[in-house]
Design a protein around this motif. Structure first.
Motif, mmCIF file in Angstrom:
data_model
loop_
_atom_site.group_PDB
_atom_site.id
_atom_site.type_symbol
_atom_site.label_atom_id
_atom_site.label_comp_id
_atom_site.label_asym_id
_atom_site.label_seq_id
_atom_site.Cartn_x
_atom_site.Cartn_y
_atom_site.Cartn_z
ATOM 1 N N LEU A 1 0.814 -1.225 0.000
ATOM 2 C CA LEU A 1 0.000 0.000 0.000
ATOM 3 C C LEU A 1 0.845 1.271 0.000
ATOM 4 C CD1 LEU A 1 -2.373 -0.911 3.015
ATOM 5 C CD2 LEU A 1 -2.619 -1.629 0.628
ATOM 6 N N ALA A 2 0.298 2.316 -0.637
ATOM 7 C CA ALA A 2 0.760 3.692 -0.390
ATOM 8 C C ALA A 2 -0.409 4.412 0.260
ATOM 9 C CB ALA A 2 1.144 4.385 -1.692
ATOM 10 N N VAL A 3 -0.119 5.170 1.303
ATOM 11 C CA VAL A 3 -1.161 5.980 1.940
ATOM 12 C C VAL A 3 -0.903 7.433 1.564
ATOM 13 C CG1 VAL A 3 -2.154 6.741 4.135
ATOM 14 C CG2 VAL A 3 -1.452 4.352 3.854
ATOM 15 N N PHE A 4 -1.955 8.106 1.079
ATOM 16 C CA PHE A 4 -1.880 9.533 0.763
ATOM 17 C C PHE A 4 -2.685 10.284 1.823
ATOM 18 C CE2 PHE A 4 -1.162 9.805 -4.159
ATOM 19 C CZ PHE A 4 -0.261 8.756 -4.128
ATOM 20 N N ALA A 5 -2.066 11.286 2.454
ATOM 21 C CA ALA A 5 -2.761 11.984 3.540
ATOM 22 C C ALA A 5 -2.310 13.440 3.613
ATOM 23 C CB ALA A 5 -2.468 11.285 4.864
ATOM 24 N N SER A 6 -3.235 14.318 4.012
ATOM 25 C CA SER A 6 -2.907 15.747 4.151
ATOM 26 C C SER A 6 -3.012 16.225 5.594
ATOM 27 C CB SER A 6 -3.881 16.605 3.321
ATOM 28 O OG SER A 6 -4.066 16.121 2.020
ATOM 29 N N GLY A 7 -3.451 15.354 6.514
ATOM 30 C CA GLY A 7 -3.822 15.852 7.845
ATOM 31 C C GLY A 7 -3.038 15.234 8.980
ATOM 32 N N ASP B 1 7.162 7.248 -7.845
ATOM 33 C CA ASP B 1 7.472 6.865 -6.452
ATOM 34 C C ASP B 1 6.736 5.580 -6.071
ATOM 35 O OD1 ASP B 1 9.159 9.037 -5.867
ATOM 36 O OD2 ASP B 1 7.448 10.336 -5.414
ATOM 37 N N CYS B 2 5.475 5.484 -6.491
ATOM 38 C CA CYS B 2 4.676 4.285 -6.167
ATOM 39 C C CYS B 2 5.208 3.069 -6.913
ATOM 40 C CB CYS B 2 3.206 4.518 -6.535
ATOM 41 S SG CYS B 2 2.359 5.662 -5.432
ATOM 42 N N LYS B 3 5.445 3.234 -8.209
ATOM 43 C CA LYS B 3 5.895 2.097 -9.024
ATOM 44 C C LYS B 3 7.256 1.582 -8.548
ATOM 45 C CE LYS B 3 2.402 1.632 -11.789
ATOM 46 N NZ LYS B 3 1.531 0.448 -11.671
ATOM 47 N N ASP B 4 8.154 2.520 -8.190
ATOM 48 C CA ASP B 4 9.486 2.121 -7.681
ATOM 49 C C ASP B 4 9.373 1.168 -6.507
ATOM 50 O OD1 ASP B 4 10.821 3.710 -9.422
ATOM 51 O OD2 ASP B 4 11.319 5.302 -7.980
ATOM 52 N N ARG B 5 8.325 1.359 -5.704
ATOM 53 C CA ARG B 5 8.181 0.544 -4.491
ATOM 54 C C ARG B 5 7.192 -0.608 -4.672
ATOM 55 N NH1 ARG B 5 9.241 5.699 -3.461
ATOM 56 N NH2 ARG B 5 10.619 6.255 -1.745
ATOM 57 N N GLY B 6 6.750 -0.812 -5.907
ATOM 58 C CA GLY B 6 5.820 -1.920 -6.173
ATOM 59 C C GLY B 6 4.453 -1.752 -5.533
ATOM 60 N N VAL B 7 4.035 -0.499 -5.332
ATOM 61 C CA VAL B 7 2.732 -0.234 -4.700
ATOM 62 C C VAL B 7 1.588 -0.779 -5.575
ATOM 63 C CG1 VAL B 7 1.104 1.649 -4.153
ATOM 64 C CG2 VAL B 7 3.488 1.767 -3.366
ATOM 65 N N GLU B 8 0.657 -1.494 -4.907
ATOM 66 C CA GLU B 8 -0.489 -2.088 -5.623
ATOM 67 C C GLU B 8 -1.786 -1.326 -5.388
ATOM 68 O OE1 GLU B 8 0.504 -6.789 -5.121
ATOM 69 O OE2 GLU B 8 0.179 -5.599 -3.311
ATOM 70 N N TRP B 9 -1.893 -0.707 -4.234
ATOM 71 C CA TRP B 9 -3.131 0.007 -3.880
ATOM 72 C C TRP B 9 -2.778 1.377 -3.316
ATOM 73 C CZ3 TRP B 9 -7.973 -2.167 -4.511
ATOM 74 C CH2 TRP B 9 -8.010 -3.550 -4.741
ATOM 75 N N ILE B 10 -3.571 2.377 -3.658
ATOM 76 C CA ILE B 10 -3.401 3.710 -3.066
ATOM 77 C C ILE B 10 -4.579 3.960 -2.130
ATOM 78 C CG2 ILE B 10 -3.314 6.191 -3.522
ATOM 79 C CD1 ILE B 10 -1.864 5.569 -6.144
ATOM 80 N N ARG C 1 1.524 -4.198 3.785
ATOM 81 C CA ARG C 1 2.572 -3.311 4.291
ATOM 82 C C ARG C 1 2.410 -1.960 3.627
ATOM 83 N NH1 ARG C 1 7.520 -3.341 0.986
ATOM 84 N NH2 ARG C 1 7.169 -4.706 -0.759
ATOM 85 N N VAL C 2 2.799 -0.911 4.345
ATOM 86 C CA VAL C 2 2.727 0.437 3.786
ATOM 87 C C VAL C 2 4.133 0.812 3.349
ATOM 88 C CG1 VAL C 2 2.203 2.858 4.240
ATOM 89 C CG2 VAL C 2 0.737 1.065 5.208
#
Ligand code: GAR
Length: 192
Positions: free
Chosen positions: A4-10, A75-84, A30-31
Motif C-alpha cells: 500500500l501507499a497511503v496519501f494523507a494531508s492531515g 514513487d509508487c511504481k518504484d516501491r511496487g505499490v499495488e493500492w493507493i 505493508r505500507v
C-alpha cells in the motif's frame, strides 16, 4: 500481502489505524510509502516514527497536477505499490494516477455519501441537524467523493452532541472500518 501507499494531508489518525491493524495482524499488508501534499501535516511525523518512507511535495512547485502525479506514480511504481489508500488526502485524483491504478484507489469520507461530499463533511452534517451521519469507504473516480461505494457505517448524532463529539464518534468508526475494508479488497479482487 498487499503493498500500500497511503496519501494523507492531515493529522494521520487513519494512517495510524492502518499501521496498527497491520501490527496486530488484522490487515495483511505493508505500507511502502506515505505521500503528503502538506509539509506541516501531522501524518509525516507519524510515518517517520514508524520508519515508513515519506514523500512530501508542494503542489505549487509543479506546473500542473499531471506533473506532480507523474512524479508520485514513479514513487509508487518504484516501491511496487499495488493500492493507493487515501486517508484524509484533500485533493482530487487526476487521470495520471486513476489510469495507472484503475479500481485500486480507495478513499474514506466522514459522511454517508452521497450526502455531504467535499470539505468539512462533519460540519455540513452538524449544520443540517441530521440525526444520522456516518462513514463511507469508496473507490475513487474523477469526481468529488463520487466513486462506487464499498462500505458504510452509520453514526447517530445525539441532541446534546457538540461538533467535537461527532468528530470523535466518526473517527472511532473510521479507525475500525478502514482497515477492515482494505483487508476485504484483496478477496474481492480475487473473486472477480
Ligand atoms: C478523516 O476523517 C477522513 O474521513 C477525512 O479526513 C479526515 C482525516 O483525518 N477525509 C475527507 O474528508 C475526504 N474528503 P486523519 O488525518 O486523522 O486520518
Amino acid at each position: 500481502m498487499m503493498n500500500l501507499a497511503v496519501f494523507a494531508s492531515g493529522t494521520g489518525s487513519n494512517f495510524d489505524a492502518v499501521m496498527n491493524a497491520i501490527e496486530n495482524g488484522n490487515l495483511d499488508a505493508r505500507v511502502s510509502l506515505l505521500v503528503s501534499d502538506r509539509i506541516d501535516a501531522g501524518v509525516i511525523e507519524k510515518a517517520q516514527k514508524r520508519h515508513v518512507d515519506t514523500v512530501v511535495f508542494n503542489p505549487k512547485s509543479f506546473v500542473n497536477k499531471e506533473a506532480f502525479e507523474r512524479a508520485l506514480l514513479a514513487d509508487c511504481k518504484d516501491r511496487g505499490v499495488e493500492w493507493i489508500i487515501l486517508a484524509g488526502y484533500m485533493r482530487l485524483i487526476g487521470p495520471t494516477l486513476l489510469t495507472a491504478y484503475e479500481d485500486r484507489i480507495v478513499n474514506i469520507h466522514p459522511s454517508l455519501l452521497p450526502a455531504f461530499p467535499g470539505k468539512d463533511a462533519i460540519g455540513q452534517a452538524f449544520e443540517k441537524k441530521v440525526k444520522i451521519t456516518g462513514v463511507t469507504v469508496h473507490f475513487v473516480d474523477d469526481g468529488m467523493d463520487t466513486g462506487p461505494i464499498i462500505d458504510q457505517e452509520a453514526v447517530r448524532i445525539e441532541a446534546q452532541d457538540r461538533k467535537e463529539d461527532v468528530e470523535r464518534k466518526i473517527q472511532a468508526v473510521e479507525h475500525v472500518l478502514y482497515p477492515r475494508v482494505i483487508q476485504s479488497l484483496k478477496a474481492k479482487e480475487e473473486s472477480k
